[in-house]
Design an enzyme around this catalytic site. Structure first.
Site, PDB file in Angstrom:
ATOM      1  N   SER A 136      -9.845  -0.905   7.152  1.00 46.24           N
ATOM      2  CA  SER A 136      -9.311  -0.761   5.790  1.00 46.24           C
ATOM      3  C   SER A 136      -8.627  -1.986   5.211  1.00 46.24           C
ATOM      4  O   SER A 136      -8.284  -1.973   4.027  1.00 46.24           O
ATOM      5  CB  SER A 136      -8.332   0.407   5.730  1.00 46.24           C
ATOM      6  OG  SER A 136      -9.046   1.598   5.636  1.00 46.24           O
ATOM      7  N   SER A 183      -9.773   1.543   2.972  1.00 52.19           N
ATOM      8  CA  SER A 183      -8.925   2.360   2.129  1.00 52.19           C
ATOM      9  C   SER A 183      -7.874   1.565   1.359  1.00 52.19           C
ATOM     10  O   SER A 183      -7.308   2.073   0.401  1.00 52.19           O
ATOM     11  CB  SER A 183      -8.215   3.422   2.975  1.00 52.19           C
ATOM     12  OG  SER A 183      -7.342   2.816   3.911  1.00 52.19           O
ATOM     13  N   LYS A 217       0.853  -1.204   0.000  1.00 45.85           N
ATOM     14  CA  LYS A 217       0.000   0.000   0.000  1.00 45.85           C
ATOM     15  C   LYS A 217       0.880   1.241   0.000  1.00 45.85           C
ATOM     16  O   LYS A 217       1.906   1.278   0.720  1.00 45.85           O
ATOM     17  CB  LYS A 217      -0.897  -0.043   1.240  1.00 45.85           C
ATOM     18  CG  LYS A 217      -1.946   1.060   1.336  1.00 45.85           C
ATOM     19  CD  LYS A 217      -2.803   0.865   2.597  1.00 45.85           C
ATOM     20  CE  LYS A 217      -3.924   1.872   2.729  1.00 45.85           C
ATOM     21  NZ  LYS A 217      -4.759   1.641   3.928  1.00 45.85           N
TER      22      LYS A 217
HETATM   23  N1  GLN Z   1     -13.123   3.678   6.646  1.00 40.53           N
HETATM   24  C1  GLN Z   1     -12.470   4.068   7.853  1.00 40.53           C
HETATM   25  C2  GLN Z   1     -12.130   5.536   7.791  1.00 40.53           C
HETATM   26  O1  GLN Z   1     -12.416   6.139   6.826  1.00 40.53           O
HETATM   27  C3  GLN Z   1     -11.251   3.228   8.098  1.00 40.53           C
HETATM   28  C4  GLN Z   1     -10.071   3.633   7.319  1.00 40.53           C
HETATM   29  C5  GLN Z   1      -8.866   2.804   7.642  1.00 40.53           C
HETATM   30  O2  GLN Z   1      -8.970   1.753   8.275  1.00 40.53           O
HETATM   31  N2  GLN Z   1      -7.708   3.295   7.240  1.00 40.53           N
HETATM   32  O3  GLN Z   1     -11.584   6.084   8.674  1.00 40.53           O
END
Ligand code: GLN
Length: 484
Positions: free
Chosen positions: A176, A152, A77
Site C-alpha cells: 500500500s 490503499s 494517512k
Molecule cells: N492491496 C493489499 C490488500 O488489499 C495491500 C493493502 C495494504 O498494504 N494495506 O490487502
C-alpha cells in the site's frame, strides 16, 4: 516553494527565506485550489498547522534549536493517530472517532518541527489497491484524473505527486505504499518490519503492517527515516536498534553492488512495464552495478499466502469494532446481539466484510490446518528463499505493479484487484524493506516505478541504491499538469 524538496524547504526556513507560517499558508492554499480535483485529503488541519508554524517562527526568532523537519508540511494517512483529531480509517464505522493519543510517528514528526497539514484518503481500513474502497470520496491520479492513484495509501501518494506537501505517510501491509507511489510517480518506502513504530497505527495485519513515507526524492525519504527509524518501547515488535544516518551514505556509487533479478517472473506483465523494467536494469548496470540471476521458487504462492494471512489477522484485529468499545453503534439495535451485528453491518463496506468472512473462515476450527497453518509454513519457506537470494545479491529488483495506473472502476472484480499485488506482498511476508522509485513513463504518460527490496535491517543500503538510481534519472522532477 511547492517545487522544493523537503530538505530544500527546511533549509529555506532555517536560512530565513520564508517563515514557517508562509510555508504552511502556501501549502494550505495549494490544497484548497488543487485538491478538489484530486480528493487526496479527507481532512485539513489548518489550526494545528498554523499553531505549529507560529511556534517554529518564535523559536527561530529566539535562536532556539529547530528540528530536522522544521517547517516541512506533511500529510498523514487517516489510519494513523494525531491526538484529538479524527481517525476515520476511511470507514463510516469510525466517522466520529477521535484519537485519544498521538501515534509515535506523529509525535516524532512534530517534535522535529514538521507541520502536519491533513489526513489523507485510503481504502477502508487500508484494505485494497485503488483507494476506491474509501467510504468518503474518490481519489484521482494526478497524472490522469480518470485513473486510480493506487492504494490503499492512494491519498498520500496523490498529494505528494501533486506537490500539495513534500512528504506524506502511509502504511504498507501488502504494497500500500509502494504500489500507489509507482502509479503516481513518487518515491514510496516500506521499511524493514519493526523499523518504524506501529504504535498509533490502526492495525490491519499486525505481522505485516509497516508505516512508511512518500516523497518526491529518495533523499527526503532518508531524511525522515533518520527521525522515525528508531526503537519504541510502546511497540512490542519494534526493533531494538540504534538510529542510523542515511543522508551521509548517499554517494551515488553502485560499484560492486549486485542486484538480483528473477529470470522467469515477468509473465503476464504489461509489455510497457516489462520494457521499462529491463531498461531500469540496464541503467543500474551502466552505473556500475552487476545484475545476478536469483530464484525465489515460493514466490508463486505469495499472493495466496498473503490473502490468507492478511485476512486472518484482519478478522481478529477488527473484532474490536463492535459498536461498544469502538465504532458507531447502530441506532436500530435493541439487544446486545443487535449492537454487534447491526453496527458491523452498517459500519463496514463490502471489501472489509469480505476480508472478515475470509479471515474467520481460514481460522475456523475445521479449516485452520488446511489454510492458516499451511500458509504460515509456506511463509517460512519464502523467507528461506529470500535469505538464499540475499546471500548472492545486495538488493532484489522487481516491478511494482503489473500495469500503469488503471482507469477508475477497472479493478471492480476483487480477484483482479488482488492479483495486481503480485510484486509487492512478498516483502511484507518476509519483513524486508522495499522501495518504489520513479523509473519513467508509459506512452500514455503514466508513471512506472522500479521496486528494489533489500535484506532485513538493510534500510540504509537499500535507500542508498535507490538514490543512486534516482540520480541518473531525475524522473522525480516531473510534475503533473494539474499541479503546475
Ligand atoms: N492491496 C493489499 C490488500 O488489499 C495491500 C493493502 C495494504 O498494504 N494495506 O490487502
Amino acid at each position: 516553494m511547492f517545487k522544493l524538496s523537503a530538505l530544500e524547504l527546511r533549509d529555506l526556513f532555517l536560512k530565513g527565506g520564508a517563515s514557517a507560517e508562509e510555508i504552511a499558508r502556501h501549502f494550505l492554499e495549494r490544497v484548497s485550489a488543487i485538491d478538489p480535483k484530486i480528493g487526496g485529503f479527507l481532512q485539513l488541519l489548518p489550526e494545528r498547522a498554523l499553531r505549529q508554524a507560529q511556534t517554529l517562527d518564535q523559536k527561530r526568532s529566539r535562536g532556539e534549536p529547530l528540528g530536522k523537519l522544521a517547517g516541512v508540511p506533511i500529510g498523514i494517512k487517516d489510519n494513523i493517530h494525531i491526538q484529538g483529531e479524527l481517525t476515520t480509517c476511511g470507514s463510516k464505522f469510525l466517522e466520529n472517532y477521535r484519537a485519544p493519543f498521538d501515534a509515535t510517528l506523529t509525535k516524532l514528526l512534530e517534535e522535529e518541527g514538521a507541520i502536519l497539514i491533513g489526513k489523507t484518503n485510503l481504502d477502508e481500513f487500508a484494505m485494497g489497491s485503488t483507494t476506491g474502497h474509501s467510504a468518503y470520496q474518490k481519489t484521482r491520479n494526478p497524472w490522469d484524473l480518470e485513473r486510480i492513484p493506487g492504494g490503499s495509501s492512494g491519498g498520500s501518494a496523490a498529494v505528494v505527486s501533486a506537490r500539495l506537501c513534500p512528504i506524506a505517510f502511509g502504511s504498507d501491509t501488502g504494497g500500500s505504499i509502494r504500489q500507489p507511489a509507482s502509479l503516481c510517480g513518487v518515491v514510496g518506502y516500506k521499511p524493514t518490519y519493526g523499523r518504524v513504530s506501529r504504535y498509533g497505527l490502526v492495525a490491519f495485519g499486525s505481522s505485516l503492517d509497516q508505516i512508511g513515507p512518500f516523497a518526491n526524492r529518495v533523499s527526503d525519504i532518508g531524511l525522515v527515516m533518520e527521525v522515525i527509524g528508531r526503537h519504541d518501547a510502546q511497540d512490542a515488535t519494534s526493533l531494538p536498534l540504534p538510529q542510523e544516518s542515511y543522508l551521509t551514505q548517499f554517494d551515488g556509487n553502485l560499484k560492486g553492488i549486485k542486484i538480483g533479478a528473477l529470470s522467469n517472473f515477468l509473465e503476464g506483465i504489461d509489455p510497457e512495464v516489462g520494457e521499462n523494467f529491463q531498461r531500469s536494469l540496464q541503467l543500474l548496470r551502466d552505473q556500475g552495478a552487476s545484475i545476478v540471476p536469483i530464484e525465489l521458487p515460493m514466490l508463486k504462492y505469495a499472493l495466496a499466502v498473503y490473502y490468507i494471512l492478511a485476512a486472518a489477522e484482519a478478522s481478529t484485529n477488527l473484532a474490536r469494532f463492535d459498536g461498544i468499545r469502538y465504532g458507531k453503534r447502530s441506532p436500530r439495535a435493541n439487544t446486545l446481539r443487535e449492537i454487534y451485528t447491526l453496527s458491523k453491518e452498517e459500519g463496514y463496506g463490502a471489501e472489509v466484510k469480505r476480508r472478515i468472512l475470509l479471515g474467520t473462515y481460514v481460522l475456523s476450527a475445521g479449516y485452520q490446518d488446511a489454510y492458516y497453518r499451511k500458509a504460515q509454513k509456506v511463509r517460512t519457506l519464502l523467507q528461506r528463499d529470500y535469505a538464499a537470494a540475499f546471500s548472492k545479491c545486495h538488493a532484489i529488483a522487481m516491478p511494482v505493479s503489473p500495469t500503469p495506473a488503471p482507469l477508475i472502476g477497472a479493478l471492480a472484480d476483487p480477484m483482479q484487484e488482488y492479483l495486481a499485488d503480485i510484486y509487492t506482498v512478498s516483502a511484507n511476508l518476509v519483513g524486508v524493506p522495499g522501495v518504489s522509485v520513479p523509473a519513467g513513463f508509459s506512452k500514455e504518460n503514466l508513471p512506472i516505478g522500479l521496486q528494489l527490496q533489500g535484506p532485513q535491517q538493510g534500510d540504509v543500503q537499500l535507500l542508498r541504491i535507490a538514490e543512486s538510481f534516482e540520480r541518473i534519472h531525475c524522473y522525480t522532477d516531473a510534475i503533473p499538469e494539474v499541479a503546475k
